[in-house]
Design a protein around this motif. Sequence first.
Motif, mmCIF file in Angstrom:
data_model
loop_
_atom_site.group_PDB
_atom_site.id
_atom_site.type_symbol
_atom_site.label_atom_id
_atom_site.label_comp_id
_atom_site.label_asym_id
_atom_site.label_seq_id
_atom_site.Cartn_x
_atom_site.Cartn_y
_atom_site.Cartn_z
ATOM 1 N N UNK A 1 29.306 12.135 31.558
ATOM 2 C CA UNK A 1 28.218 11.146 31.605
ATOM 3 C C UNK A 1 28.673 9.810 31.048
ATOM 4 N N UNK A 2 29.579 9.896 30.065
ATOM 5 C CA UNK A 2 29.987 8.683 29.358
ATOM 6 C C UNK A 2 30.671 7.660 30.259
ATOM 7 N N UNK A 3 31.188 8.108 31.401
ATOM 8 C CA UNK A 3 31.884 7.133 32.228
ATOM 9 C C UNK A 3 30.915 6.152 32.870
ATOM 10 N N UNK A 4 29.622 6.479 32.819
ATOM 11 C CA UNK A 4 28.638 5.559 33.388
ATOM 12 C C UNK A 4 28.041 4.620 32.343
ATOM 13 N N UNK A 5 28.629 4.648 31.174
ATOM 14 C CA UNK A 5 28.114 3.831 30.087
ATOM 15 C C UNK A 5 28.968 2.573 29.976
ATOM 16 N N UNK B 1 27.391 -0.529 25.640
ATOM 17 C CA UNK B 1 26.669 0.669 25.240
ATOM 18 C C UNK B 1 27.595 1.692 24.590
ATOM 19 N N UNK C 1 32.523 0.413 34.617
ATOM 20 C CA UNK C 1 31.520 1.475 34.638
ATOM 21 C C UNK C 1 31.831 2.412 35.806
ATOM 22 N N UNK C 2 31.824 3.700 35.542
ATOM 23 C CA UNK C 2 32.118 4.678 36.578
ATOM 24 C C UNK C 2 33.531 5.235 36.483
ATOM 25 N N UNK D 1 28.674 14.726 23.999
ATOM 26 C CA UNK D 1 29.533 15.320 25.024
ATOM 27 C C UNK D 1 30.126 14.202 25.866
ATOM 28 N N UNK E 1 34.406 9.692 48.782
ATOM 29 C CA UNK E 1 34.038 9.629 47.364
ATOM 30 C C UNK E 1 35.313 9.435 46.564
ATOM 31 N N UNK E 2 35.294 8.583 45.556
ATOM 32 C CA UNK E 2 36.490 8.492 44.719
ATOM 33 C C UNK E 2 36.154 8.647 43.257
ATOM 34 N N UNK E 3 37.093 9.262 42.553
ATOM 35 C CA UNK E 3 36.905 9.512 41.144
ATOM 36 C C UNK E 3 38.119 8.941 40.444
#
Lengths: 614, 230
Positions: B20-24, B28, B64-65, B96, B212-214
């Motif tokens: 989740x933290x990668x969207x912060x 933040x 972000x992402x 987490x 989709x890319x990560x």
Amino acid sequence: MKIPESILKKVEKPGRYTGGEWGEVIKNPENVDIRFAFCFPDTYEIGMSNLGIRILYSILNDREDTWCERAYAPWADMEEQMRAHGIPLCTLESGTPLSECDFVGFSLQYELCYTNMLNMMNLAGIELESKNRKNDDPIIVCGGPCTYNSEPVADFVDICLIGEGEAELPELMDIYKKHKKMGFDRAAFLREVSKQESMYVPSLYDVEYNGDGTIRSFTPKYDDVPAKVRKRIVKDMDTAPFPKNLVMPFIQTVQDRIVLEVYRGCIRGCRFCQAGLVYRPVREKTPEVLNEQAKILADATGYSEITLSSLSISDYSCIEKLTDELLPWTNERKISLQLPSLRVDSFTKELMDKISTIRTGGITFAPEAGTQRLRDVINKNVEKADLLRACRVAFEGGKTQVKLYFMQGLPTETDEDLDGINELAQSVIDEFYATPGRAKKSPQVTLSAACFIPKPFTPFQWEKQFDMEELLRKQKYLTGKITNRKIRYNYHDAKVSRIEAIFARGDRKLSAALLEAAKRGMRLDGWEEFFDYDKWMEVFEYCGIDPAFYANREFGEDEILPWDNIDIGVTKEFLLRERHKAYGEKTTPNCRLQCSGCGANKLGGERTCCPKMQ
Amino acid sequence: MLPENAVNIKIRIKFSKTGSLKFISHLDLQRTMQSSFLRSKLPIYYSEGFNPHPKVVFSPPLSVGVSSLTEFVDVKMLADVAPAEIMEKLNASFPKGLCALECYTPTAKFTDIKWGLYEVKFELTGEIPEDICQKAQAALTAEEIIIEKFTKKGEPKRVNIAEGMRFESAALEGSVLTVTAKLSCDDASFVNPKYIGETLTCAMPEVFTGAEEETCRMAVYLADGETLFK
């Protein structure tokens, strides 16, 4: 299902939708009997700031048999993605669709969020009208201040919890569990719920109307359903459950700090204020308990700010003792203490010296009306001299900016009262220049004016709101009066206030308008970007509803009001008495000086300032 | 300012930011880090002034992402705490998605970070050419790699990023293509990892459009592009 990352990458502030925050509660669904989705019908940033939800989240999750999760209204960009990809609204914790939960709860804090509630239900694929929901569909339950007159949403919700949820929710869970074991029957469950103290099931009542649209009768459908539902309160605030752990939002929220609830209720009784009356009787926590709770929360959260919360913090009887207990350790740990909602009569040099946030932040007072006459009408019990004295203290301390809150369109208001707002601001400027040792800067007074909204359960519940034309004229009039450039004047959008007034005193007929608004995709009405007055007027016209009937009509004193079936403790007789005193420009002393017999003492409560019932 | 004679130990913490933290956002992350430090009750040095807050300095921000296995934060401690204890207390306080990996006395400065190794995983949905790895390599090692950037005024600008892109590897497993490359972190020639995908989409639109890319930052290096930053 969790929102796919590809979508999170496309929306603003994805941190609103990920879940996974510190403090969130994760349980194994196999091990619980009840799944509860606690929804706040507005964005994450606003919802995560709500103290009530934080308390109830922890109470429900303290039960081994229940898993309470959160959901918020998605912003428009996310809603578009969800609709395009067929993603239903899910809980943040586990990504469970709301439609699969046993309960979907909504906290209704302001009238403009009604459309968000319906939109969230729609996004979750839940039938909006309670009569269309099947046995296995979620139970829609709501609470919060709007529930005191929940008639506009009567067609949509199954259960309204009237009053404070701490005791109500666990009881509701117990009843549900019992019914689930017996083989759940929705009608039987709701019928049993309706017999409990403070649980109102709108579908179990019939309303008949007179030819003029007013209510002729309001009757339970069955003999065992009570005609009147009485508000429930937490009797002893010291032993009331408080959240020992908070979910820590990843993104900045509106109230991003520890909110320490000092007491409930208000001793003042301002005649326009719903909160001051519906939360009665006043019930305080002791400073020792508050100090202990503050420490626990500081340890658990890592927040570096604590705000002391109540309707009027300086009216707390032990404020001195409380700050004395808190300050040594908060200073040591660099935690700043905030005291919002200070009254002018309590603003002193000692307080300013003691509390650093008062020393550094701006100051705000709420005289609410411009003349003493009108302040007496609304029972504000603040005098001009008090305000000027408080401002002088602030100016001596080096401040140059003061913000003053007012209400426009109050009952009996004339242009003279509007002139008074300008004159009061001018006096504050004069006071600044008359203060020896003031800062060598130019002062600034900001006037922030809201439009008066007649609210249920206030002495002004019968009053009309001035029509749009007059509200706008008043704003224009005052704008023309203010010539001093050191005075800034901001005012609320009268159109928003009118819609709020319509729903605040609405009856069940308004459910049709809400349903139509939902069909037309209206939501996020609390946001300037989306609020559309003309659309609302179209909806009312389409539904054959006259908005003036609700907003701009003086309700008759002998009329059955849509909320008469709710008993908040404070009696209708008291509200009437207060209304008549308002017209006589007579004030009522605060509860600590003298009991005025409002009736709230019949609810009991510890550390109140009420006389005990005989 | 620190009081005289006070213990003042600079500590660097290497941590990962995933899930989740990668969207912060970076801002933040700072807030989340600050509350984590306060929960840990480690003796962190606070800034002075009206609004004291833990004095922490971060390595260059992530988009972000994008997740990362190699972020750094510097803090000052007012007492000598064993690294193992710092790690234990921080990890107990982190949400987490944040994980303290190492903790030591720093030597290099954050401005010494010049290269970042990124891994980008593409989930391909269409037909995949057999020689996709070679084609990807060719696209990412071309003499000129032109991408379209936007200036601060919002006007498009064509830039050659070949200098700041060092291709490392491309491998296909099922329908997932994993590309790794070192990208410049230098202010002047900074290359955003999203340009890997943009370059490949430009070269093979039929394969990469809508994939989709990560993206994950795996490591950061000094100016030579070889020596790991510590």
